[in-house]
Design an enzyme around this catalytic site. Structure first.
Site, PDB file in Angstrom:
ATOM      1  N   LEU A 114      11.051 -20.282  -5.052  1.00  0.00           N
ATOM      2  CA  LEU A 114      10.089 -19.361  -4.439  1.00  0.00           C
ATOM      3  C   LEU A 114       8.646 -19.744  -5.055  1.00  0.00           C
ATOM      4  CD1 LEU A 114       9.643 -17.055  -2.357  1.00  0.00           C
ATOM      5  CD2 LEU A 114      10.130 -15.577  -4.376  1.00  0.00           C
ATOM      6  N   HIS A 174       2.274   3.392  -8.958  1.00  0.00           N
ATOM      7  CA  HIS A 174       1.727   1.824  -9.220  1.00  0.00           C
ATOM      8  C   HIS A 174       3.176   1.206 -10.046  1.00  0.00           C
ATOM      9  CE1 HIS A 174      -1.794   2.227  -7.725  1.00  0.00           C
ATOM     10  NE2 HIS A 174      -2.505   3.199  -8.583  1.00  0.00           N
ATOM     11  N   ASP A 193       0.830  -1.213   0.053  1.00  0.00           N
ATOM     12  CA  ASP A 193      -0.133   0.015   0.100  1.00  0.00           C
ATOM     13  C   ASP A 193       0.719   1.266   0.061  1.00  0.00           C
ATOM     14  OD1 ASP A 193      -2.189   1.347  -0.142  1.00  0.00           O
ATOM     15  OD2 ASP A 193      -2.818   1.400   2.118  1.00  0.00           O
TER      16      ASP A 193
HETATM   17  C1  IPE Z   1      -5.384  -2.813  -0.242  1.00  0.00           C
HETATM   18  O1  IPE Z   1      -5.194  -1.518  -0.573  1.00  0.00           O
HETATM   19  C2  IPE Z   1      -5.435  -3.491  -1.633  1.00  0.00           C
HETATM   20  C3  IPE Z   1      -3.905  -3.387  -2.376  1.00  0.00           C
HETATM   21  C4  IPE Z   1      -2.859  -2.963  -1.674  1.00  0.00           C
HETATM   22  C5  IPE Z   1      -4.069  -4.167  -3.419  1.00  0.00           C
HETATM   23  P1  IPE Z   1      -5.903  -0.141  -0.612  1.00  0.00           P
HETATM   24  O2  IPE Z   1      -5.373   1.045  -0.490  1.00  0.00           O
HETATM   25  O3  IPE Z   1      -7.240  -0.352  -1.560  1.00  0.00           O
HETATM   26  O4  IPE Z   1      -6.883  -0.702   0.856  1.00  0.00           O
HETATM   27  P2  IPE Z   1      -8.140   0.400   1.603  1.00  0.00           P
HETATM   28  O5  IPE Z   1      -9.191   0.608   1.064  1.00  0.00           O
HETATM   29  O6  IPE Z   1      -7.422   1.758   1.812  1.00  0.00           O
HETATM   30  O7  IPE Z   1      -8.228  -0.111   2.870  1.00  0.00           O
HETATM   31  C1  IPE Z   2      -1.766   0.070  -3.324  1.00  0.00           C
HETATM   32  O1  IPE Z   2      -1.555   1.350  -3.400  1.00  0.00           O
HETATM   33  C2  IPE Z   2      -1.751  -0.346  -4.957  1.00  0.00           C
HETATM   34  C3  IPE Z   2      -3.181  -0.716  -4.981  1.00  0.00           C
HETATM   35  C4  IPE Z   2      -4.243  -0.802  -4.327  1.00  0.00           C
HETATM   36  C5  IPE Z   2      -3.403  -1.182  -6.724  1.00  0.00           C
HETATM   37  P1  IPE Z   2      -2.588   2.639  -3.186  1.00  0.00           P
HETATM   38  O2  IPE Z   2      -3.094   2.848  -4.668  1.00  0.00           O
HETATM   39  O3  IPE Z   2      -3.763   2.238  -2.505  1.00  0.00           O
HETATM   40  O4  IPE Z   2      -1.926   3.982  -2.689  1.00  0.00           O
HETATM   41  P2  IPE Z   2      -2.487   4.963  -1.689  1.00  0.00           P
HETATM   42  O5  IPE Z   2      -3.006   4.197  -0.380  1.00  0.00           O
HETATM   43  O6  IPE Z   2      -3.646   5.807  -2.405  1.00  0.00           O
HETATM   44  O7  IPE Z   2      -1.478   5.853  -1.315  1.00  0.00           O
HETATM   45 MG    MG Z   3      -4.098   2.406  -0.545  1.00  0.00          MG
END
Ligand code: IPE
Ligand code: IPE
Ligand code: MG
Length: 247
Positions: A128, A34, A17
């Site tokens: 792995l 990303h 995240d």
């Molecule tokens: C969780 O991240 C899913 C992934 C990292 C793929 P999100 O950023 O979408 O989670 P929430 O919605 O903030 O909890």
């Molecule tokens: C996690 O990073 C990746 C996915 C959920 C695809 P985020 O896109 O949720 O990044 P933040 O939480 O907005 O910084």
């Molecule tokens: Mg996020």
């Protein structure tokens, strides 16, 4: 240290995240975060091999992430496809077994084909195991398993009293894979966000403020060190685990 504390985690599960915030800090579009996140995946996979980890599960796209702006979802799908195209051969050369866990039926036909080809290519690899959770939800996983059991009960092949924790586990996307020992979430949030709900029942949790694109091998080592210092009791007392009391 007791014998148990010396053990490294065999299975590490990560919620990657913070990509969006990483990009925002740099005044870049979320997509750049990303993209940087994919690079971090490559480094962490390499480091897991160096550390002798058996299984790495990565949350890449949740069943709730469809709620994001259409453009971001589209770019994420394209990035996933590009990463598979670029990395499948390299994963295979490194003896990595790739599994995609999640409901891939919602992806485009070409992405589904790419996923199946990459899984097929690496199916016999013994190094792995990398699980990529894509359109994955822990509730979806459990519901699927229970539905399969219900079908068996309906057909008379199974009695309700024969449903066990093991039979539910056997119907999950992670059947046959050891449960995660260590769960890591980067990006500062402290929640599961519908990741491996059933499988994380006794996993050790580690939360890092670091945004995923900045998560490197040193950070992974910190999480592993923290794991090694913990005492996993599984309901027993500390004295039992230390061997000072009868089991
Ligand atoms: C969780 O991240 C899913 C992934 C990292 C793929 P999100 O950023 O979408 O989670 P929430 O919605 O903030 O909890
Ligand atoms: C996690 O990073 C990746 C996915 C959920 C695809 P985020 O896109 O949720 O990044 P933040 O939480 O907005 O910084
Ligand atoms: Mg996020």
């Amino acid at each position: 240290m007791s014998e148990q504390e010396d053990l490294l985690p065999r299975h590490i599960a990560i919620i990657m995240d913070g990509n969006g915030r990483w990009a925002k800090q740099r005044h870049q579009p979320r997509f750049m975060g990303h993209r940087a996140g994919v690079k971090a995946v490559e480094n962490i996979v390499k480091h897991c091999i160096d550390r002798g980890i058996s299984v790495l599960s990565l949350f890449a796209f949740s069943s709730e992430n469809w709620r994001r702006p259409t453009k971001e979802v589209k770019l994420l799908m394209e990035l996933f496809s590009l990463a598979l195209k670029r990395q499948a051969k390299r994963l295979h050369e490194n003896n990595i077994k790739l599994n995609i866990i999640g409901d891939i039926s919602r992806f485009s036909a070409s992405l589904q084909k790419q996923i199946q080809d990459a899984e097929q290519l690496t199916i016999n690899n013994t190094g792995l195991t990398v699980n990529i959770a894509a359109n994955y939800g822990g509730r979806w996983d459990i519901t699927n398993s229970v539905r399969q059991l219900a079908e068996q009960v309906k057909s008379g092949a199974l009695q309700p009293e024969d449903i066990t924790e093991d039979s539910i586990s056997a119907g999950l996307t992670t059947a046959k894979i050891i449960e995660p020992d260590l769960f890591i979430r980067t990006g500062g949030e402290q929640r599961i966000s519908n990741f491996l709900l059933w499988q994380l029942a006794y996993t050790e949790f580690f939360f890092a403020d670091t945004l995923w694109p900045d998560f490197n091998s040193d950070e992974l080592d910190s999480a592993i060190t923290s794991f090694c210092q913990r005492e996993r009791r599984f309901g027993k007392t500390s004295e039992q685990i230390q061997g000072q009391e009868d089991a």
